[in-house]
Design a protein around this motif. Sequence first.
Motif, short mmCIF file in Angstrom:
data_model
loop_
_atom_site.label_atom_id
_atom_site.label_comp_id
_atom_site.label_asym_id
_atom_site.label_seq_id
_atom_site.Cartn_x
_atom_site.Cartn_y
_atom_site.Cartn_z
N LEU A 53 8.40 -6.24 -6.40
CA LEU A 53 6.94 -6.33 -6.43
C LEU A 53 6.28 -4.95 -6.40
CD1 LEU A 53 4.28 -7.93 -6.27
CD2 LEU A 53 4.56 -7.95 -3.78
N ARG A 54 6.79 -4.07 -5.57
CA ARG A 54 6.11 -2.79 -5.37
C ARG A 54 5.95 -1.98 -6.67
NH1 ARG A 54 8.54 -3.02 -0.11
NH2 ARG A 54 10.41 -1.95 -0.81
N PRO A 55 7.00 -1.85 -7.50
CA PRO A 55 6.77 -1.11 -8.75
C PRO A 55 5.79 -1.80 -9.69
CG PRO A 55 9.01 -2.00 -8.66
CD PRO A 55 8.43 -2.17 -7.30
N ARG A 56 5.75 -3.14 -9.66
CA ARG A 56 4.78 -3.84 -10.50
C ARG A 56 3.36 -3.52 -10.07
NH1 ARG A 56 9.37 -6.73 -10.98
NH2 ARG A 56 9.68 -8.07 -12.82
N LEU A 57 3.12 -3.51 -8.76
CA LEU A 57 1.79 -3.16 -8.28
C LEU A 57 1.46 -1.71 -8.60
CD1 LEU A 57 1.80 -4.93 -4.78
CD2 LEU A 57 0.68 -5.70 -6.87
N ALA A 58 2.44 -0.83 -8.44
CA ALA A 58 2.21 0.59 -8.72
C ALA A 58 1.83 0.81 -10.18
CB ALA A 58 3.45 1.41 -8.35
N LYS A 59 2.50 0.11 -11.09
CA LYS A 59 2.21 0.27 -12.52
C LYS A 59 0.83 -0.26 -12.88
CE LYS A 59 7.06 0.22 -13.91
NZ LYS A 59 8.17 -0.57 -14.51
N LEU A 60 0.30 -1.17 -12.05
CA LEU A 60 -1.05 -1.69 -12.27
C LEU A 60 -2.10 -0.82 -11.59
CD1 LEU A 60 -0.31 -5.49 -11.82
CD2 LEU A 60 -1.15 -4.40 -13.92
N GLY A 61 -1.67 0.26 -10.96
CA GLY A 61 -2.60 1.18 -10.32
C GLY A 61 -3.06 0.77 -8.94
N VAL A 62 -2.36 -0.18 -8.32
CA VAL A 62 -2.73 -0.61 -6.97
C VAL A 62 -2.37 0.48 -5.98
CG1 VAL A 62 -2.29 -2.31 -5.15
CG2 VAL A 62 -2.45 -3.05 -7.54
N ARG A 63 -3.34 0.87 -5.15
CA ARG A 63 -3.10 1.85 -4.09
C ARG A 63 -2.70 1.14 -2.81
NH1 ARG A 63 -8.57 5.22 -4.02
NH2 ARG A 63 -9.34 3.07 -3.85
N VAL A 64 -1.92 1.80 -1.99
CA VAL A 64 -1.42 1.21 -0.74
C VAL A 64 -1.71 2.16 0.41
CG1 VAL A 64 0.62 0.43 0.51
CG2 VAL A 64 0.38 -0.10 -1.93
N LEU A 65 -2.26 1.62 1.47
CA LEU A 65 -2.53 2.39 2.67
C LEU A 65 -1.88 1.64 3.83
CD1 LEU A 65 -4.05 4.98 3.46
CD2 LEU A 65 -6.03 3.55 4.02
N THR A 66 -0.79 2.18 4.34
CA THR A 66 -0.04 1.52 5.41
C THR A 66 -0.51 2.00 6.78
OG1 THR A 66 1.70 3.20 5.33
CG2 THR A 66 1.98 1.26 3.92
N GLU A 67 -0.15 1.22 7.80
CA GLU A 67 -0.42 1.53 9.21
C GLU A 67 -1.90 1.83 9.44
OE1 GLU A 67 3.64 3.10 11.02
OE2 GLU A 67 2.98 4.34 9.35
N HIS A 68 -2.75 0.99 8.82
CA HIS A 68 -4.20 1.06 8.98
C HIS A 68 -4.75 -0.35 9.22
CE1 HIS A 68 -3.95 5.14 7.38
NE2 HIS A 68 -5.24 5.31 7.60
N LEU A 69 -5.91 -0.42 9.84
CA LEU A 69 -6.66 -1.67 9.95
C LEU A 69 -8.10 -1.41 9.56
CD1 LEU A 69 -8.43 -1.25 12.73
CD2 LEU A 69 -6.38 -2.10 13.84
#
Length: 660
Positions: free
Chosen positions: A570-586
Amino acid sequence: MSETKHPRLMAPIELRGHRLRNRVVFGAHTANMSDMGLPGPRFAAYLLERALGGAGMIVAEPMPVHRTGVLTRGNFLHSTDEVIPHFRKVTEPVKAAGAVILQQLYHVGAHGDSDLSFAPHWGPSGGPSYHDSDGSHAMTEAEIAEMIAAHIAAAVRCRKAGFQGVEVWAAYHSLLDQFWTPWSNRRTDRWGGSLENRARLSRSIIEGIRRACGEDFIIGLAISTSDAQDVLLQGEALAEVVALHDATGHVDYVTCGHGGYMDFERLMPTFLYGEKLTAPFTEELKRVLKHAKVTSEAHVRTPENAESIIASGQADMVSIVRGQIADPHLALKTAEGRAEDVRGCISCNQMCWGRRSRDYWISCLINPSAGREWEWGGDRFTPAATPRHVVVVGAGPAGLEAARVAAERGHRVDLFEAGPRIGGQFRLAGQQPRRGQILDLLDWYERQLAKLQVRVHLNSYADAEDIRAFGADAVVLATGSLPDGDGFQRWLPGADRLPGIERGGVYSPEDVMRREAKLGPEVILYDEGGHWRGLGTAWALAERGHKVTIVTPEPFIGKELARTSADIGLRPRLAKLGVRVLTEHLVAGWHGDGATLRNLLTGEETRYAASALVMSTTNRAFDPLSADLDGVETHLIGDAAAPRQAPYAFHEGRKVGLAL
């Protein structure tokens, strides 16, 4: 009984004088069902159900042949005759039910698990493990001889236990594959270098088994294909190795899987991957091999898949594992011309690989009887002693399964659903990218309910007065759950409501998938679950053209999906769609045009612009009826009892349907 529409799949085939009634194999996989290292009632009933369900051949759970090969808590005991009488209780009923039964023999080589073996990993040249972070031990000549003897002794044990053959495991870059592969076999003695030398170990094992177990004993060879890394054997090189073994005449079939320890996510491919993954290579093998039959496995999900592989000459047999976990009677239904009654696997891996990855015995999201056959009687239902009138409220997974099973047992069932279609939130999940197999399952439920004469009342919100007036003997409440309208976050426990939620522009994944959310171009999706509810919605949003930022309190996205290995794809598919990820945040606050996000590691807060916020947090149970049904036999199940993932809704639906 109708004539089968899959004649090639249902045609018999012979291996070493043993007649298989069809070409459907229930292939080897780790069920993790041993009791203190011995096969018990759970494992015996699990295999028997697939034999009763018509499988032509069953290959029992891999047996580690040596102390250095123990890989799971549920592995059977190795190197001891203690297992023989216990396995006879497995093999004899399976054979009596008409299936041929083998056992797989395996050793993972360098890719071991010290937590379970408490032994060094043995391999050809001391390379690293791709299962854990350990290195391995380069085997000595004496240890190679010990390993050959261990395989032969295990095969003899299998014959004494009533197995009609064994499958020698050389798939997924395991021990034998490590010897075959020049990258992992750096030896300069007679066990390395030339192809003849690199295949010496596996050929010695197979020839030894043939001498010890006789000419009527089936010997299979398990291999796999992977193009994840150039260093692995592929295409012609792998076919050349297999042909060398075939030339001896000792190998009766070769089964080909997909993936391995270097591309684990494709070993049991989820719906992220295509179907019939190994068919092109098994077609090549059939051109090369002169003696051995060829079995294609890896995402051969349906009878249609299987028939097309056999009919097109791509393989002689097919291994359908998850498909027969989901529906143990797949082969029988296909033989009877009822393939439309097969409950299709949805390729989710949640309860098969997902439970195995946590070292539990396996089950199935859509077939909760898997692993419980010895308690629940498998997929064969005992008629109720006294037929009753049952009302089920809610046609999500829990309600659908409760209604179906109750009707299977002879009860008269009315199913009420407030919406225009069955499925509830599960239907929304089926609308996420590549998840159409869920919609196929809901179509299956519609067919089954119609055949069972369940009266389905759509667009029908049933209140307590309506239910009482219906005069049912028992009521099953499966009203599901609702998104938390307050936006409560588990890691912001002091705030009962999301600060700023009153400003609007805050939605649930359900709102998004129903297309009821007014989102704008930039969306923040806060995901606490780590599973498909949030992440599948983010994927859908990205495919619709939104600029998506996933925020999660976890150190990586897809924490729950990691159990199934789907997170890797899943992660590479999201990355290729330009989805940004911000971990350890609320989300510390919502402003209507953006959010303040708090770093859980440093406490630092940063404002991010966004036109909408989607909160994928824990749902709230929706039970508007039970308090008003005093004096009526009621059963509260699924999310209406407590919001959880789909497997537990199906489980409780099956359980209550059996109990009514």
